[in-house]
Design a protein around this motif. Structure first.
Motif, mmCIF file in Angstrom:
data_model
loop_
_atom_site.group_PDB
_atom_site.id
_atom_site.type_symbol
_atom_site.label_atom_id
_atom_site.label_comp_id
_atom_site.label_asym_id
_atom_site.label_seq_id
_atom_site.Cartn_x
_atom_site.Cartn_y
_atom_site.Cartn_z
ATOM 1 N N GLU A 201 0.950 -1.444 0.009
ATOM 2 C CA GLU A 201 -0.031 0.169 0.007
ATOM 3 C C GLU A 201 0.980 1.109 -0.350
ATOM 4 O O GLU A 201 0.384 2.533 -0.423
ATOM 5 C CB GLU A 201 -0.987 0.225 1.439
ATOM 6 C CG GLU A 201 -2.216 -1.485 1.454
ATOM 7 C CD GLU A 201 -2.642 -1.292 0.259
ATOM 8 O OE1 GLU A 201 -3.226 -0.345 0.126
ATOM 9 O OE2 GLU A 201 -2.990 -2.616 0.039
ATOM 10 N N GLY A 202 2.477 0.826 0.193
ATOM 11 C CA GLY A 202 3.090 2.239 -0.120
ATOM 12 C C GLY A 202 3.331 3.393 1.245
ATOM 13 O O GLY A 202 3.918 4.292 1.223
ATOM 14 N N VAL A 203 2.775 2.273 2.413
ATOM 15 C CA VAL A 203 2.396 3.302 3.394
ATOM 16 C C VAL A 203 4.049 3.618 3.735
ATOM 17 O O VAL A 203 4.415 4.460 4.540
ATOM 18 C CB VAL A 203 2.225 2.142 4.424
ATOM 19 C CG1 VAL A 203 1.866 3.292 6.235
ATOM 20 C CG2 VAL A 203 0.526 1.356 4.162
ATOM 21 N N ALA A 206 5.512 7.362 2.650
ATOM 22 C CA ALA A 206 4.202 7.696 3.272
ATOM 23 C C ALA A 206 5.443 9.183 4.492
ATOM 24 O O ALA A 206 5.487 10.107 4.386
ATOM 25 C CB ALA A 206 3.045 8.160 4.134
ATOM 26 N N THR A 243 -1.528 2.068 -5.901
ATOM 27 C CA THR A 243 -0.480 2.563 -5.025
ATOM 28 C C THR A 243 0.513 4.234 -5.088
ATOM 29 O O THR A 243 0.542 4.919 -4.551
ATOM 30 C CB THR A 243 1.067 1.869 -4.126
ATOM 31 O OG1 THR A 243 -0.417 0.741 -3.823
ATOM 32 C CG2 THR A 243 1.667 2.018 -3.161
ATOM 33 N N ARG A 246 -2.013 6.692 -5.059
ATOM 34 C CA ARG A 246 -1.915 7.547 -3.650
ATOM 35 C C ARG A 246 -0.642 8.291 -2.966
ATOM 36 O O ARG A 246 -0.511 9.441 -2.428
ATOM 37 C CB ARG A 246 -2.561 6.241 -2.768
ATOM 38 C CG ARG A 246 -3.497 5.782 -3.167
ATOM 39 C CD ARG A 246 -3.498 4.895 -2.257
ATOM 40 N NE ARG A 246 -4.363 4.004 -2.430
ATOM 41 C CZ ARG A 246 -4.637 3.035 -2.632
ATOM 42 N NH1 ARG A 246 -3.354 1.708 -1.782
ATOM 43 N NH2 ARG A 246 -5.717 1.440 -2.563
ATOM 44 N N LEU A 247 0.627 8.066 -3.398
ATOM 45 C CA LEU A 247 1.649 8.579 -3.505
ATOM 46 C C LEU A 247 2.040 9.482 -3.807
ATOM 47 O O LEU A 247 2.380 10.483 -2.680
ATOM 48 C CB LEU A 247 2.419 7.734 -3.445
ATOM 49 C CG LEU A 247 2.974 6.350 -2.652
ATOM 50 C CD1 LEU A 247 3.998 5.313 -2.448
ATOM 51 C CD2 LEU A 247 3.138 6.676 -0.936
ATOM 52 N N ALA A 249 -0.307 11.247 -4.464
ATOM 53 C CA ALA A 249 -0.721 12.652 -3.805
ATOM 54 C C ALA A 249 -0.911 13.045 -2.541
ATOM 55 O O ALA A 249 -0.543 14.046 -2.064
ATOM 56 C CB ALA A 249 -2.751 11.995 -4.266
ATOM 57 N N PHE A 250 -0.251 12.451 -1.772
ATOM 58 C CA PHE A 250 -0.075 12.146 -1.196
ATOM 59 C C PHE A 250 1.465 12.728 -0.489
ATOM 60 O O PHE A 250 1.607 14.624 0.144
ATOM 61 C CB PHE A 250 0.244 11.356 -0.048
ATOM 62 C CG PHE A 250 0.979 11.056 1.295
ATOM 63 C CD1 PHE A 250 2.018 11.611 2.075
ATOM 64 C CD2 PHE A 250 0.306 11.530 2.420
ATOM 65 C CE1 PHE A 250 2.368 11.902 3.194
ATOM 66 C CE2 PHE A 250 0.056 11.635 3.540
ATOM 67 C CZ PHE A 250 1.791 11.661 3.994
ATOM 68 N N ALA B 155 1.835 10.518 9.491
ATOM 69 C CA ALA B 155 2.174 10.853 8.401
ATOM 70 C C ALA B 155 1.488 9.193 8.088
ATOM 71 O O ALA B 155 1.061 9.242 7.608
ATOM 72 C CB ALA B 155 3.681 10.642 7.963
ATOM 73 N N GLN B 156 1.920 8.620 8.444
ATOM 74 C CA GLN B 156 1.377 6.664 8.270
ATOM 75 C C GLN B 156 -0.073 7.267 8.353
ATOM 76 O O GLN B 156 -0.964 6.188 7.687
ATOM 77 C CB GLN B 156 1.756 6.000 8.539
ATOM 78 C CG GLN B 156 3.256 5.462 8.292
ATOM 79 C CD GLN B 156 3.160 3.808 8.650
ATOM 80 O OE1 GLN B 156 3.147 3.634 9.627
ATOM 81 N NE2 GLN B 156 4.553 3.185 7.943
ATOM 82 N N TYR B 159 -2.288 9.446 5.739
ATOM 83 C CA TYR B 159 -2.173 8.393 4.793
ATOM 84 C C TYR B 159 -2.994 7.190 4.655
ATOM 85 O O TYR B 159 -3.733 6.704 3.785
ATOM 86 C CB TYR B 159 -0.732 8.341 3.977
ATOM 87 C CG TYR B 159 -0.632 7.167 2.651
ATOM 88 C CD1 TYR B 159 -0.687 5.752 3.079
ATOM 89 C CD2 TYR B 159 -0.234 6.970 1.853
ATOM 90 C CE1 TYR B 159 -0.204 5.201 1.967
ATOM 91 C CE2 TYR B 159 0.112 7.108 0.654
ATOM 92 C CZ TYR B 159 0.048 5.773 0.738
ATOM 93 O OH TYR B 159 0.087 5.159 -0.568
ATOM 94 N N ILE B 163 -6.232 6.664 2.076
ATOM 95 C CA ILE B 163 -6.477 5.368 1.303
ATOM 96 C C ILE B 163 -8.233 4.513 1.438
ATOM 97 O O ILE B 163 -9.296 4.437 1.028
ATOM 98 C CB ILE B 163 -5.931 4.611 1.473
ATOM 99 C CG1 ILE B 163 -3.945 4.658 0.864
ATOM 100 C CG2 ILE B 163 -6.408 2.556 1.098
ATOM 101 C CD1 ILE B 163 -3.451 3.349 1.343
ATOM 102 N N LYS B 166 -11.161 6.974 -0.079
ATOM 103 C CA LYS B 166 -11.174 6.502 -1.396
ATOM 104 C C LYS B 166 -11.910 4.921 -1.390
ATOM 105 O O LYS B 166 -12.479 4.964 -2.548
ATOM 106 C CB LYS B 166 -9.850 6.410 -1.893
ATOM 107 C CG LYS B 166 -8.934 7.690 -2.250
ATOM 108 C CD LYS B 166 -8.540 7.695 -3.450
ATOM 109 C CE LYS B 166 -7.369 9.240 -3.460
ATOM 110 N NZ LYS B 166 -5.742 8.727 -3.470
#
Lengths: 465, 371
Positions: A201-203, A206, A243, A246-247, A249-250, B155-156, B159, B163, B166
């Motif tokens: 999910e790319g967390v 972030a 993913t 999303r990244l 956008a973040f 931050a996590q 994020y 998600i 959405k």
């Protein structure tokens, strides 16, 4: 004639409903003592004796009626364990030496019966919940047609993932340890390129982006580029793309210069090193996260690919997080691997139980959506590795492979250690963080190691110039 | 070189060497051989840089030089300073800024005839000061760790929030409208799958059953952080030195947000954390005391000057039992102030999770944290 040898040594009343305690060693040894030894003779054939045999097994481990309720609980837990081990035993070994699918099926059926019975009375205990997942996993080994595939929808998965992060430090430990090592390594760089083996999910990124944006050295944040490996298959590719979106956008929302690209593995999971775009002047980092609870099992081929890639690209830093196991006795095949998997997830279950004892629905969701499939996969892997004439050696982790290939261990800083300990301390004091060498730290529950984070650098460059 | 000069410098330090300040802001002495004076500011910058780089063991003179970005500072300066820093011995000159040092000087000056004995006494005092500064350095570093960890967790969380939002937008509301304001949870939980969770239940998917389960789950699952943190927010005014402002802000916003939520029939998007809060906070029949305090306050690691590698030395803070009411703010308060040694802090995960839930809405930036 098949002999059932049961060693009932040890004090049953010393058990608790959790399978790992602070006196973990004792219990582990005790468990090994209690697992039934089924001695198969080459003369065994036919299924005539099965029903009576299984009854014998089950009767022998039925607890006495006069013991107290708590002991009854423990006994039930033990009984489940015994049955699990018995069915695993039945499935192990070469076919001509008494490996019996049928016996296993019978035992598993009995297990299910027990579990359903007790769950009608009250909601399942920790042990029962664990046993159910293992029963299913074993079942799918016996019935080729049944597949307990992951039927969770995307919404379920995300919710479960969020809950998992709230309930346990496994994911954050891996991400934050790697991120801190990365931050320290690229402190002076203006451009960073990270190749991510399994972005999910790319967390992780972030948090890293927030770090980069918040550096107070007066300079604008360095540019971050992430290349994610995408397995072949429409769904995988789409997930990685999502993913990436999303990244991006973040990153925009916090003002971090960022770009994202993906690199597809071919259909056999091999990675072509030339497909990765490498730009001079970028600090190159390779990030390998494996065996985190939410990430599915990845093939050996892709692991070998990424290691070859690492060898050819000589990145500045390589961060690896993968499962850590206790030393396994060799040569026992499926049984010892199965036991290892069982102990591992017992520890995980205990850790969830300890922190969140009454969160049955939330935990149930996490267990079902996330850990259930992991257990099924691990059991299957253990089985496949032990199957056949040639027993495969214990799988060597990436950390070990890097070590052997001559990569330099990169010291994990005091800051990083502090952070890891602080982090796990937020969850429960049962989590332990220990150093295992200058570039490795291990997260475990009580005395059972679970995750290993290690940091490496390429032998060509020297860090810190 | 410094150390051998120690006694003599001590005696002579009342006659401070002439210093000039160069263009770069560095203070140099006017000895025949100009030497860099490590002022408090310069040393602080040094410490900051070292911390950023991950500690004295991780930092190297070159990287420190880059990060500090001070003109005129050479590798030699940094090498020697870093070495001393690593050994935990503060450079002798630094004591000049310290009033304690002045006492020592006075002692030394007044009893110059008994120099050997005074030297010993001063050496002991110096040792003690050094150790104290070492401890302070460690503490400072751990505070840094805490700050950064908090920021990263948020931050996590931010994020994850985006998600989930959405995902929520793409999931249709299920036909469990009978559950009234609980249906907000639907979009997050996609309830049909809860039926699957009734593996052990006799009849799966009984709606009444599910309703009970959901109520229980919302009690169990998502409220604790709100309860806990709301309370902590109200009663804890300054959990960390630098972040005192935040809990108060979050609490006010939390209450405002809840009002907002309560009045809306169908909030369009929010995390499940937020949506449960109003319906349950408002509900009268809830027995809050029965909810276990799952997000307990955890004691932070205590500074152990000898062994940063030793793990299991926990501070002696009394940990709250899981069954106590989460609204017992006094207890939490006393844990933070009274019961703790000055070297430890309490970091409540509940508070952090609470932060996480709201950070997206309030566009948390790092600057907010480091006021």
């Amino acid at each position: 004639m098949m002999e059932v040898v049961m060693d009932e040594g040890g004090d049953i009343s010393g058990c608790s409903s959790t399978t790992t305690t602070t006196i973990d060693d004792d219990l582990n040894h005790a468990l090994a003592d209690w697992s039934p030894l089924i001695v198969h003779s080459p003369m065994f054939s036919g299924t005539n004796n099965l029903p009576s045999l299984t009854e014998t097994i089950i009767d022998k481990i039925t607890p006495n009626k006069e013991v107290g309720v708590e002991v009854e609980e423990d006994n039930k837990g033990l009984r489940l364990l015994h049955l699990l081990m018995a069915s695993a035993e039945a499935l192990s070994g070469p076919t001509n030496k008494g490996k019996s699918n049928d016996l296993a099926k019978v035992i598993l059926a009995r297990l299910k019966e027990l579990l359903v019975l007790s769950s009608e009375i009250r909601s399942p205990t920790n042990m029962e919940s664990l046993a159910l997942h293992f029963t299913k996993a074993l079942e799918s080994l016996t019935y080729v047609s049944i597949s307990h595939g992951n039927t969770a929808g995307a919404g379920d998965f995300l919710t479960a993932f969020q809950l998992l992060q709230d309930m346990s430090p496994y994911i954050k430990f891996g991400h934050f340890t790697a991120n801190q090592a990365i931050i320290e390594s690229v402190a002076c760089d203006r451009r960073i390129h990270i190749i991510d083996y399994d972005i999910m999910e790319g967390v992780q990124w972030a948090a890293l982006m927030q770090d980069l944006v918040s550096k107070n050295d007066g300079l604008p944040p360095p540019h971050l580029r992430v290349t994610a490996l995408a397995r072949a298959g429409c769904k995988q590719v789409i997930n990685v793309q999502e993913t990436g979106r999303r990244l991006i956008a973040f990153a925009n929302s916090i003002g971090q210069p960022f770009s994202f690209s993906q690199c597809r593995l071919d259909s056999s999971d091999k990675l072509c090193a030339s497909r990765i775009k490498v730009v001079k002047g970028e600090a190159l980092v390779v990030n390998i996260m494996r065996h985190l609870p939410h990430s599915p099992h990845r093939s050996q081929t892709s692991i070998s690919s990424i290691i070859n890639l690492v060898a050819s690209l000589s990145p500045r830093l390589i961060t690896v997080v993968e499962e850590e196991n206790e030393e396994m006795e060799k040569g026992e095949g499926f049984i010892s691997r199965f036991r290892q998997v069982l102990h591992r997830y017992s520890a995980v279950w205990d850790s969830l139980e300890a922190g969140f004892p009454m969160q049955k629905i939330a935990r149930g969701m996490v267990e079902k959506v996330i850990f259930g499939p992991r257990i099924a996969e691990d059991v299957k892997m253990a089985f496949e590795r032990s199957d056949g004439e040639m027993e495969m050696e214990k799988e060597i982790g990436v950390a070990e492979k890097l070590n052997v290939a001559g990569f330099r261990p990169e010291k994990i800083s005091f800051f990083n250690h502090c952070q890891a300990r602080l982090l796990v301390g937020l969850f429960h004091e049962g989590y332990r963080v220990e150093e295992k060498g200058v570039n490795k730290i291990v997260l475990g529950w009580k005395s059972r190691p679970l995750l290993l984070a290690s940091v490496w650098s390429s032998p060509v460059r020297s860090l810190g110039e | 070189m410094f150390h051998s000069k120690k006694p003599t410098t001590m005696n002579n330090s009342h006659e401070r060497p002439m210093c000039v300040q160069g263009d770069s802001g560095l203070v140099l002495t006017t000895d025949p051989k100009p030497r860099l004076r490590w002022t408090v500011e310069l040393h602080d910058r040094f410490v900051d840089a070292v911390t950023q780089l991950g500690g004295p063991d991780k930092a190297t003179p070159k990287t420190i030089m880059r990060v500090m970005g001070v003109k005129g500072l050479t590798l030699y300066h940094l090498k020697s300073h870093l070495q001393k820093f690593r050994l935990g011995k503060q450079p002798h000159k630094e004591f000049n800024e310290n009033s304690i040092k002045e006492d020592m000087q006075r002692n030394a000056a007044s009893s110059s005839g008994m120099m050997p004995r005074n030297m010993n006494k001063n050496v002991h005092i110096t040792e003690a000061i050094r150790m104290q500064m070492e401890v302070q350095r460690r503490l400072h570093e751990q505070l840094e760790v805490q700050k950064h960890l908090q920021m990263r967790i948020e931050a996590q969380g931010k994020y994850m929030q985006s998600i989930l939002e959405k995902a929520c937008q793409t999931i249709t509301v299920d036909n469990l409208a009978t559950l009234g304001n609980m249906k907000d949870m639907n979009s997050q939980m996609s309830f049909p799958c809860l039926q699957d969770l009734h593996i052990y239940g006799g009849n799966g998917g009984d709606q009444i059953d599910m309703q009970k389960h959901m109520e229980r789950s919302s009690l169990d699952g998502f409220l604790h952080n709100n309860d806990n943190s709301c309370d902590l927010g109200k009663k804890r005014s300054d959990p960390y030195g630098s972040n005192g402002k935040n809990p108060m802000i979050w609490t006010d916003d939390l209450l405002r947000f809840q009002d907002q939520m309560g009045s809306q029939e169908e909030p369009s998007k929010s995390s499940s954390h937020l949506q449960i809060a109003p319906s349950l906070m408002g509900a009268s029949g809830i027995d809050i005391d029965s909810m276990p305090n799952v997000y307990e306050s955890k004691p932070m690691i205590s500074t152990d000057s000898g062994g940063e590698n030793k793990r299991h030395g926990r501070s002696s803070i009394e940990r709250p039992s899981p069954r106590r009411s989460p609204l017992d703010g006094e207890r939490i308060n006393s844990m933070i102030r009274g019961g703790t040694s000055p070297q430890t802090r309490n970091l409540s995960y509940g508070w952090l999770v609470h932060q996480v839930s709201y950070s997206h809405h309030y566009k948390l930036k790092h600057t907010d944290l480091t006021t």
